[in-house]
Design a protein around this motif. Sequence first.
Motif, PDB file in Angstrom:
ATOM      1  N   SER A 119       0.953  -1.232  -0.043  1.00  0.00           N
ATOM      2  CA  SER A 119      -0.123  -0.139  -0.019  1.00  0.00           C
ATOM      3  C   SER A 119       0.993   1.177  -0.103  1.00  0.00           C
ATOM      4  CB  SER A 119      -0.757  -0.123   1.284  1.00  0.00           C
ATOM      5  OG  SER A 119      -1.722   1.199   1.146  1.00  0.00           O
ATOM      6  N   CYS A 121       2.489   4.868   0.245  1.00  0.00           N
ATOM      7  CA  CYS A 121       2.049   5.918   1.310  1.00  0.00           C
ATOM      8  C   CYS A 121       1.109   6.885   0.925  1.00  0.00           C
ATOM      9  CB  CYS A 121       3.452   6.571   1.522  1.00  0.00           C
ATOM     10  SG  CYS A 121       4.654   5.654   2.062  1.00  0.00           S
ATOM     11  N   GLN A 124      -2.354   4.889   1.545  1.00  0.00           N
ATOM     12  CA  GLN A 124      -2.869   4.752   2.894  1.00  0.00           C
ATOM     13  C   GLN A 124      -2.755   5.826   3.691  1.00  0.00           C
ATOM     14  OE1 GLN A 124      -0.549   2.095   5.465  1.00  0.00           O
ATOM     15  NE2 GLN A 124       1.106   1.849   3.995  1.00  0.00           N
ATOM     16  N   HIS A 125      -1.866   6.900   3.547  1.00  0.00           N
ATOM     17  CA  HIS A 125      -1.391   7.615   4.689  1.00  0.00           C
ATOM     18  C   HIS A 125      -2.063   9.133   4.016  1.00  0.00           C
ATOM     19  CE1 HIS A 125       1.026   5.112   6.822  1.00  0.00           C
ATOM     20  NE2 HIS A 125       1.916   5.125   5.897  1.00  0.00           N
ATOM     21  N   LYS A 128      -5.844   8.441   2.998  1.00  0.00           N
ATOM     22  CA  LYS A 128      -6.478   7.537   3.926  1.00  0.00           C
ATOM     23  C   LYS A 128      -7.393   6.305   3.483  1.00  0.00           C
ATOM     24  CE  LYS A 128      -4.866  10.679   6.991  1.00  0.00           C
ATOM     25  NZ  LYS A 128      -3.755  10.481   7.669  1.00  0.00           N
ATOM     26  N   LYS A 130      -6.414   3.295   3.527  1.00  0.00           N
ATOM     27  CA  LYS A 130      -5.750   2.021   3.968  1.00  0.00           C
ATOM     28  C   LYS A 130      -6.822   0.591   3.904  1.00  0.00           C
ATOM     29  CE  LYS A 130      -3.110   0.127   7.901  1.00  0.00           C
ATOM     30  NZ  LYS A 130      -2.681   0.378   9.262  1.00  0.00           N
ATOM     31  N   HIS A 151       2.866  -0.450   6.943  1.00  0.00           N
ATOM     32  CA  HIS A 151       2.708   1.112   7.130  1.00  0.00           C
ATOM     33  C   HIS A 151       4.138   1.746   6.419  1.00  0.00           C
ATOM     34  CE1 HIS A 151       4.822   0.025  10.593  1.00  0.00           C
ATOM     35  NE2 HIS A 151       5.322   1.508  10.611  1.00  0.00           N
TER      36      HIS A 151
END
Length: 223
Positions: A119, A121, A124-125, A128, A130, A151
């Motif tokens: 995933s 960055c 997922q970061h 958002k 994820k 992560h």
Amino acid sequence: VLDRIGISLVAVAGSGCCGAMSHHLDATDEARRFVRRNIDAWWPHVEAGAEAIVVTASGCGVMVKDYGHFLRDDAAYRDRAERIAALARDPVEVVAAESSRTAPKVAMDRGAQRIAFHSPCTLQHGMKLKGRVEEILQAMGFELVPVRDAHQCCGSAGTYSMLQPELANALRAQKVAALQAGRPEVIATANIGCLVHLGEATARPVRHWIEILDDRMVGGAPP
């Protein structure tokens, strides 16, 4: 994939780089030129009723979703930039919203291909989202192998792999080891930067997850 579930896509002439790479390098004026060019290219389609702007690379998607903020001080483009940002979608958002039409198009009898998903960055970061791709792949009959420290960055990070190769390659080595630990048949991701960076360090195929879903789907678009 989207055509098969009845969503029409238009490839827009005149659009190009999203501006993220220039933004990473603090070439702000150049980045703004790229952003304005895209807005100009996409705007006629927005006015004609386009429901979304789909961006297959999550690194670009997170940038497009930030266009409103990026041009907040540009009186000529601010409102259009906010509208473009609101319409930007990663493919996982579109596919997840159409799961009832996607599932019947998936051939569930082809075996549970083992996939390790990285995933990005930006997915997922930054956006958002994820776990969303993993949910879709599992629902479509794929076997997702566990990936430790999911992560963590793979080391691509926009221009990082070019400007800081020693650190980027160290991060990549850690990520490849984690992805391969479950002995997957293929490594999937959602960003071209991650895909290319990881692909240089493993013999396993590295693919965008939407390509893998495409391989499993059958038939044309619904009537």
